[in-house]
Design a protein around this motif. Structure first.
Motif, PDB file in Angstrom:
ATOM      1  N   GLU A 128       0.829  -1.202   0.000  1.00 29.37           N
ATOM      2  CA  GLU A 128       0.000   0.000   0.000  1.00 29.37           C
ATOM      3  C   GLU A 128       0.868   1.259   0.000  1.00 29.37           C
ATOM      4  O   GLU A 128       0.603   2.205  -0.736  1.00 29.37           O
ATOM      5  CB  GLU A 128      -0.938   0.002   1.218  1.00 29.37           C
ATOM      6  N   ASP A 136      -7.977   1.685  -7.014  1.00 31.88           N
ATOM      7  CA  ASP A 136      -8.926   1.918  -5.921  1.00 31.88           C
ATOM      8  C   ASP A 136     -10.002   0.838  -5.882  1.00 31.88           C
ATOM      9  O   ASP A 136     -10.376   0.359  -4.806  1.00 31.88           O
ATOM     10  CB  ASP A 136      -9.572   3.297  -6.049  1.00 31.88           C
ATOM     11  N   ARG A 137     -10.511   0.456  -7.050  1.00 34.54           N
ATOM     12  CA  ARG A 137     -11.544  -0.578  -7.110  1.00 34.54           C
ATOM     13  C   ARG A 137     -11.009  -1.913  -6.590  1.00 34.54           C
ATOM     14  O   ARG A 137     -11.653  -2.591  -5.783  1.00 34.54           O
ATOM     15  CB  ARG A 137     -12.065  -0.740  -8.534  1.00 34.54           C
ATOM     16  N   LYS A 160      -8.505  -2.349  -4.565  1.00 39.14           N
ATOM     17  CA  LYS A 160      -8.244  -2.222  -3.123  1.00 39.14           C
ATOM     18  C   LYS A 160      -9.536  -2.407  -2.329  1.00 39.14           C
ATOM     19  O   LYS A 160      -9.545  -3.109  -1.319  1.00 39.14           O
ATOM     20  CB  LYS A 160      -7.620  -0.870  -2.814  1.00 39.14           C
ATOM     21  N   ARG A 161     -10.624  -1.794  -2.784  1.00 36.73           N
ATOM     22  CA  ARG A 161     -11.909  -1.960  -2.097  1.00 36.73           C
ATOM     23  C   ARG A 161     -12.362  -3.423  -2.127  1.00 36.73           C
ATOM     24  O   ARG A 161     -12.864  -3.948  -1.126  1.00 36.73           O
ATOM     25  CB  ARG A 161     -12.975  -1.062  -2.722  1.00 36.73           C
ATOM     26  N   GLU A 162     -12.177  -4.083  -3.276  1.00 40.56           N
ATOM     27  CA  GLU A 162     -12.570  -5.492  -3.391  1.00 40.56           C
ATOM     28  C   GLU A 162     -11.747  -6.362  -2.455  1.00 40.56           C
ATOM     29  O   GLU A 162     -12.292  -7.251  -1.785  1.00 40.56           O
ATOM     30  CB  GLU A 162     -12.407  -5.970  -4.834  1.00 40.56           C
ATOM     31  N   ASP A 174     -10.204  -5.405   0.299  1.00 42.99           N
ATOM     32  CA  ASP A 174     -10.605  -5.097   1.673  1.00 42.99           C
ATOM     33  C   ASP A 174     -11.919  -5.790   2.027  1.00 42.99           C
ATOM     34  O   ASP A 174     -12.067  -6.330   3.132  1.00 42.99           O
ATOM     35  CB  ASP A 174     -10.722  -3.585   1.873  1.00 42.99           C
ATOM     36  N   ALA A 175     -12.867  -5.797   1.103  1.00 40.58           N
ATOM     37  CA  ALA A 175     -14.156  -6.458   1.349  1.00 40.58           C
ATOM     38  C   ALA A 175     -13.960  -7.968   1.504  1.00 40.58           C
ATOM     39  O   ALA A 175     -14.578  -8.595   2.383  1.00 40.58           O
ATOM     40  CB  ALA A 175     -15.126  -6.159   0.207  1.00 40.58           C
ATOM     41  N   THR A 234     -12.438  -8.698   4.916  1.00 39.59           N
ATOM     42  CA  THR A 234     -13.464  -8.579   5.953  1.00 39.59           C
ATOM     43  C   THR A 234     -14.362  -9.809   5.953  1.00 39.59           C
ATOM     44  O   THR A 234     -14.688 -10.362   7.015  1.00 39.59           O
ATOM     45  CB  THR A 234     -14.302  -7.304   5.726  1.00 39.59           C
TER      46      THR A 234
END
Length: 102
Positions: free
Chosen positions: A7, A80-81, A83-85, A87-88, A91
């Protein structure tokens, strides 16, 4: 420079890309190492040639700046997309692992 993780690397990488993605389209000083009459004549010739070519190079540089900006925006959007995926998914994995332990 050492970066702690992926990151940090990506943040530094995009920062560098933003700083260098634009081509400098400003005029520059025309100098000639040779002095005297020959140097003065060559400076005049170079200024004349630059005056004739400025319009074409300005257009090309402007187009290149647009392309660079669009490519950088696309790369940042995809990053960014993803990274969000990720992270999801992390989780979700944590929730599933937590549920399996109970």
């Amino acid at each position: 420079m050492t970066l702690k993780d992926d990151e940090s690397f990506m943040q530094q990488y995009f920062l560098c890309l933003r700083q260098i993605s634009q081509v400098d389209i400003n005029d520059f000083e025309i100098v000639e190492k040779r002095g005297g009459i020959v140097g003065a004549v060559l400076v005049k010739v170079k200024k004349c040639v630059w005056g004739l070519l400025r319009f074409y190079t300005y257009r090309m540089w402007s187009q290149q700046n647009q392309i660079n900006s669009l490519m950088l925006a696309a790369l940042e959007t995809v990053n960014d997309r993803h990274k969000r995926e990720v992270d999801a998914l992390k989780t979700r994995i944590e929730k599933l692992e937590g549920g399996a332990k109970q």
